[in-house]
Design a protein around this motif. Structure first.
Motif, mmCIF file in Angstrom:
data_model
loop_
_atom_site.group_PDB
_atom_site.id
_atom_site.type_symbol
_atom_site.label_atom_id
_atom_site.label_comp_id
_atom_site.label_asym_id
_atom_site.label_seq_id
_atom_site.Cartn_x
_atom_site.Cartn_y
_atom_site.Cartn_z
ATOM 1 N N THR A 1 0.971 -1.128 -0.043
ATOM 2 C CA THR A 1 -0.037 0.009 -0.266
ATOM 3 C C THR A 1 0.780 1.391 0.020
ATOM 4 O O THR A 1 1.821 1.196 0.411
ATOM 5 C CB THR A 1 -0.959 0.004 1.216
ATOM 6 N N ASP A 2 0.235 2.335 -0.373
ATOM 7 C CA ASP A 2 1.100 3.773 -0.475
ATOM 8 C C ASP A 2 0.810 4.375 0.904
ATOM 9 O O ASP A 2 -0.252 5.082 1.251
ATOM 10 C CB ASP A 2 0.464 4.460 -1.573
ATOM 11 N N GLU A 3 1.530 4.239 1.854
ATOM 12 C CA GLU A 3 1.605 4.641 3.126
ATOM 13 C C GLU A 3 2.342 5.965 3.250
ATOM 14 O O GLU A 3 3.471 5.912 2.621
ATOM 15 C CB GLU A 3 1.830 3.521 4.384
ATOM 16 N N THR A 4 1.692 6.627 4.052
ATOM 17 C CA THR A 4 2.511 8.220 4.174
ATOM 18 C C THR A 4 3.796 7.809 5.432
ATOM 19 O O THR A 4 3.539 6.775 6.068
ATOM 20 C CB THR A 4 1.666 9.108 4.773
ATOM 21 N N ARG B 1 3.593 4.927 8.558
ATOM 22 C CA ARG B 1 4.725 3.945 8.683
ATOM 23 C C ARG B 1 5.349 4.319 10.048
ATOM 24 O O ARG B 1 5.820 3.052 10.768
ATOM 25 C CB ARG B 1 6.047 4.143 7.670
#
Length: 66
Positions: free
Chosen positions: A2-5, A9
């Motif tokens: 996923t595109d986690e900020t 994280r």
């Protein structure tokens, strides 16, 4: 993946760290069932202070968050 900020994280890393501390405390409770809460606090604090924080785990470094 996923595109986690970065904030997400970091939050996940802190949650994982807190989980590890809780697990260690439970392990100490099993090993020393007659220990007081203060004794357990001391055991956990000693364990945390003895860790180098430089990736003591066995295995290969992960590039997951690189």
């Amino acid at each position: 993946m996923t595109d986690e900020t970065p904030a997400q994280r970091l939050r996940l890393a802190l949650e994982m760290s807190e989980f590890g501390v809780r697990m260690y405390r439970m392990r100490m409770r099993r090993m020393y069932p007659l220990a007081s809460s203060t004794d357990l606090d001391d055991l956990v604090a000693s364990w945390l202070l003895s860790r180098s924080g430089t990736g003591e785990a066995f295995g290969h470094p992960s590039a997951r968050f690189a």
